[in-house]
Design a protein around this motif. Sequence first.
Motif, short mmCIF file in Angstrom:
data_model
loop_
_atom_site.label_atom_id
_atom_site.label_comp_id
_atom_site.label_asym_id
_atom_site.label_seq_id
_atom_site.Cartn_x
_atom_site.Cartn_y
_atom_site.Cartn_z
N LYS A 1 1.54 6.38 -6.12
CA LYS A 1 1.33 6.26 -7.57
C LYS A 1 -0.11 6.61 -7.92
CE LYS A 1 5.10 3.31 -8.64
NZ LYS A 1 6.08 4.33 -8.91
N MET A 2 -1.06 6.23 -7.08
CA MET A 2 -2.45 6.57 -7.32
C MET A 2 -2.68 8.08 -7.19
SD MET A 2 -4.32 3.41 -5.36
CE MET A 2 -5.94 4.11 -5.48
N ALA B 1 -0.48 10.38 -7.82
CA ALA B 1 0.19 11.06 -8.94
C ALA B 1 -0.61 10.90 -10.24
CB ALA B 1 1.60 10.50 -9.12
N GLN B 2 -1.27 9.76 -10.39
CA GLN B 2 -2.04 9.50 -11.62
C GLN B 2 -3.43 8.99 -11.28
OE1 GLN B 2 0.27 6.69 -13.78
NE2 GLN B 2 1.92 8.11 -14.20
N PRO B 3 -4.35 9.89 -10.88
CA PRO B 3 -5.69 9.41 -10.55
C PRO B 3 -6.42 8.95 -11.83
CG PRO B 3 -5.59 11.80 -10.42
CD PRO B 3 -4.20 11.30 -10.67
N MET B 4 -7.24 7.96 -11.68
CA MET B 4 -7.96 7.42 -12.84
C MET B 4 -9.08 8.33 -13.27
SD MET B 4 -8.26 3.42 -12.25
CE MET B 4 -6.88 2.42 -11.81
N LEU C 1 0.82 -1.21 0.00
CA LEU C 1 0.00 0.00 0.00
C LEU C 1 0.85 1.26 0.00
CD1 LEU C 1 -2.86 -1.03 2.44
CD2 LEU C 1 -2.93 -0.89 -0.05
N ASN C 2 1.97 1.24 0.73
CA ASN C 2 2.88 2.40 0.72
C ASN C 2 3.50 2.61 -0.64
OD1 ASN C 2 2.47 3.14 3.38
ND2 ASN C 2 4.11 1.85 4.15
N PHE C 3 3.58 1.59 -1.46
CA PHE C 3 4.08 1.71 -2.82
C PHE C 3 2.98 2.18 -3.78
CE2 PHE C 3 4.74 -0.27 -7.00
CZ PHE C 3 5.93 0.32 -7.36
#
Length: 61
Positions: A55-56, A58-61, A49-51
Amino acid sequence: MIKTAKQILRKPFSSDMSYHLYRAILVGIITGLTVSVFHWVIDHTMQILNFIYPKMAAQPM
């Protein structure tokens, strides 16, 4: 029948006492392994989850 302390201490390794001792050891080992696996799963889930969360963000869907 309720045993007194003297009766128990006279035969500390009778078959009845040995059975309960082995059973208690087995339950302790199984419980320890279960808790260890549970903590291992939680630790690795938190690492994933920390990884994933940065990323989520930085790039939301």
